[in-house]
Motif scaffolding. Structure first.
Motif, short mmCIF file in Angstrom:
data_model
loop_
_atom_site.label_atom_id
_atom_site.label_comp_id
_atom_site.label_asym_id
_atom_site.label_seq_id
_atom_site.Cartn_x
_atom_site.Cartn_y
_atom_site.Cartn_z
N LYS A 1 -21.16 41.43 -3.94
CA LYS A 1 -21.24 42.65 -3.66
C LYS A 1 -22.02 43.36 -4.84
O LYS A 1 -22.13 42.96 -5.95
CB LYS A 1 -20.30 43.57 -3.31
CG LYS A 1 -19.22 42.82 -2.26
CD LYS A 1 -18.68 43.88 -1.24
CE LYS A 1 -18.04 43.14 -0.13
NZ LYS A 1 -18.77 43.17 1.31
N ASN A 2 -22.87 44.37 -4.45
CA ASN A 2 -23.53 45.03 -5.64
C ASN A 2 -22.83 46.10 -6.25
O ASN A 2 -22.96 47.39 -6.23
CB ASN A 2 -24.74 45.72 -5.04
CG ASN A 2 -25.76 46.25 -6.15
OD1 ASN A 2 -25.57 45.84 -7.20
ND2 ASN A 2 -26.48 47.26 -5.76
N VAL A 3 -21.54 45.55 -7.00
CA VAL A 3 -20.88 46.55 -7.79
C VAL A 3 -20.31 45.90 -9.13
O VAL A 3 -20.15 44.80 -9.05
CB VAL A 3 -19.56 46.78 -6.74
CG1 VAL A 3 -18.74 45.50 -6.49
CG2 VAL A 3 -18.58 47.82 -7.14
N LYS A 4 -20.29 46.93 -10.02
CA LYS A 4 -19.86 46.44 -11.33
C LYS A 4 -18.40 46.43 -11.37
O LYS A 4 -17.74 47.23 -10.84
CB LYS A 4 -20.13 47.51 -12.39
CG LYS A 4 -20.27 47.04 -13.79
CD LYS A 4 -20.71 48.08 -14.88
CE LYS A 4 -19.71 48.31 -15.89
NZ LYS A 4 -20.26 49.52 -16.84
N VAL A 5 -17.84 45.31 -11.84
CA VAL A 5 -16.29 45.10 -11.87
C VAL A 5 -15.69 45.01 -13.33
O VAL A 5 -16.45 44.10 -14.08
CB VAL A 5 -15.68 43.63 -11.18
CG1 VAL A 5 -14.29 43.64 -11.36
CG2 VAL A 5 -16.13 43.70 -9.78
N SER A 6 -14.92 45.82 -13.68
CA SER A 6 -14.53 46.13 -15.21
C SER A 6 -13.05 45.93 -15.47
O SER A 6 -12.46 46.18 -14.39
CB SER A 6 -15.08 47.04 -15.90
OG SER A 6 -14.50 48.31 -15.31
N LYS A 7 -12.58 45.87 -16.44
CA LYS A 7 -11.15 45.30 -16.70
C LYS A 7 -10.67 46.56 -17.89
O LYS A 7 -11.60 46.45 -18.94
CB LYS A 7 -10.82 44.00 -17.06
CG LYS A 7 -9.54 43.67 -16.72
CD LYS A 7 -9.36 42.39 -16.98
CE LYS A 7 -9.11 41.60 -18.25
NZ LYS A 7 -8.69 40.29 -18.54
N ILE A 8 -9.66 47.33 -17.80
CA ILE A 8 -9.17 47.91 -18.88
C ILE A 8 -8.94 47.21 -20.09
O ILE A 8 -8.43 46.09 -19.99
CB ILE A 8 -7.94 49.01 -18.71
CG1 ILE A 8 -6.67 47.97 -18.19
CG2 ILE A 8 -8.13 50.13 -17.62
CD1 ILE A 8 -5.42 48.80 -18.33
N ALA A 9 -9.12 47.88 -21.42
CA ALA A 9 -9.06 46.91 -22.47
C ALA A 9 -7.71 46.57 -22.88
O ALA A 9 -6.72 47.49 -22.96
CB ALA A 9 -9.74 47.83 -23.60
N HIS A 10 -7.46 45.42 -23.44
CA HIS A 10 -6.05 45.20 -23.82
C HIS A 10 -6.22 44.98 -25.33
O HIS A 10 -7.31 44.46 -25.67
CB HIS A 10 -5.65 43.51 -23.11
CG HIS A 10 -5.52 43.72 -21.70
ND1 HIS A 10 -4.64 44.72 -21.12
CD2 HIS A 10 -6.01 43.13 -20.84
CE1 HIS A 10 -4.57 44.81 -20.01
NE2 HIS A 10 -5.32 43.37 -19.69
N GLY A 11 -5.32 45.22 -26.12
CA GLY A 11 -5.38 45.30 -27.55
C GLY A 11 -4.19 45.76 -28.17
O GLY A 11 -3.15 46.03 -27.49
#
Lengths: 204, 204
Positions: free
Chosen positions: A163-173
């Motif tokens: 699909k034409n969608v950006k997939v991101s993930k919250i930062a771990h640290g």
């Protein structure tokens, strides 16, 4: 002799709650004895109300008393960004920060083959159909950094790759204020891997 | 967005309980969502019942749904021995051991001059009149080993010194299974002072 029946029943109910042992249940039940009448009414009624009134939002699957939850109804919010969370309570946590202006999607579970929970058991289909219907541009995966969370994140990102969608993930640290000495190895490794360049903008 | 009203109310009620913070209250309220209908009914009703039905026993001041509690009504119990406790819940704890066959007297507090609680604020008068009326032969003081507990024990023992009644105190010392290294100094001192002679009865 044992506790009078009404106290015994109340202790039994408190014991059914997570993390409440027998001693604590007793303490809580006896504390209810000292409550004012109006608190008693509110407590007793809200237990019934929660059971009667709360349902799942037909759009995002969050907890609500209406057909569609207040976030999904709010037209001032950015419907092009969806924050995907495991449970309803996670979305209320993000709301407390107050800075996220997108909408939510509640999976109500994580993929966990060991527990027999597959992709069909969590609310992924609804997510996919929302991407098409609601013109979503970014999906932020805010799942916990466990094997189940990572598996689910990977599954969803693969599912949405066409699909034409950006997939991101919250930062771990490393969390703010934490002592680096006491951080577990996995978090430290992640924090090292996801390092960010510090840009000294001398010119400005 | 915040939690729907019924969940918010329930969280607020859980927060009024001792030792329950905001996070725990949220967790408990959300756990109620998963309860079966019959548990919901029992929970909701027992909160109301506890408030409506529970009163103080007119003899010993314990919690009961009747005018006189089941222990005071039980004629098989030895009315000549009274166990004096601070709170109702202490008596239920003794009942769990099951070996005590006397009756109870609930003070509902301890003398604490710092908190402005004097002898008149706890249920001592009722105890004195019971000694005469019920032909009591022994009063066992089962109060906690704090300054307030010791003060109250001392006060009661002096008050009863003119009466023909034996006054005793439960033993303080090292609890069974405890590691002696981790016992506080005061307990250790008490345990040393209250030592018991070991009698090797060789002849039998």
């Amino acid at each position: 002799m044992n506790y009078p029946k009404s106290i015994k029943n109340l202790i039994e109910c408190f014991r059914k709650l997570p993390g409440i042992g027998e001693k604590t249940a007793e303490r809580l039940a006896l504390a209810v004895l000292n409550f004012d009448d109006n608190v008693i009414d509110m407590f007793s009624n809200s237990i019934k109300d929660v059971n009667l009134k709360i349902k799942r939002c037909s759009v995002c699957n969050n907890l609500t008393e209406d057909d569609v939850c207040s976030v999904c109804r709010d037209e001032s919010r950015d419907g092009s960004v969806l924050c995907v969370v495991e449970e309803a309570k996670n979305s209320f946590l993000f709301e407390k920060i107050g800075s996220f202006r997108g909408k939510y999607h509640v999976l109500n579970g994580l993929i966990s083959p060991l527990d027999g929970i597959g992709p069909d058991d969590i609310n992924v289909d609804m997510l996919v159909s929302r991407i098409d219907k609601e013109n979503v541009k970014e999906v932020i995966l805010a799942l916990k950094p466990s094997i189940e969370g990572e598996t689910t994140s990977l599954y969803i990102s693969k599912l949405l790759s066409s699909k034409n969608v950006k997939v991101s993930k919250i930062a771990h640290g490393i969390p703010l204020g934490a002592d680096i000495d006491y951080i577990d190895m996995l978090t430290l490794e992640m924090a090292l891997e996801d390092r960010k360049e510090i840009i000294n903008d001398v010119k400005n």
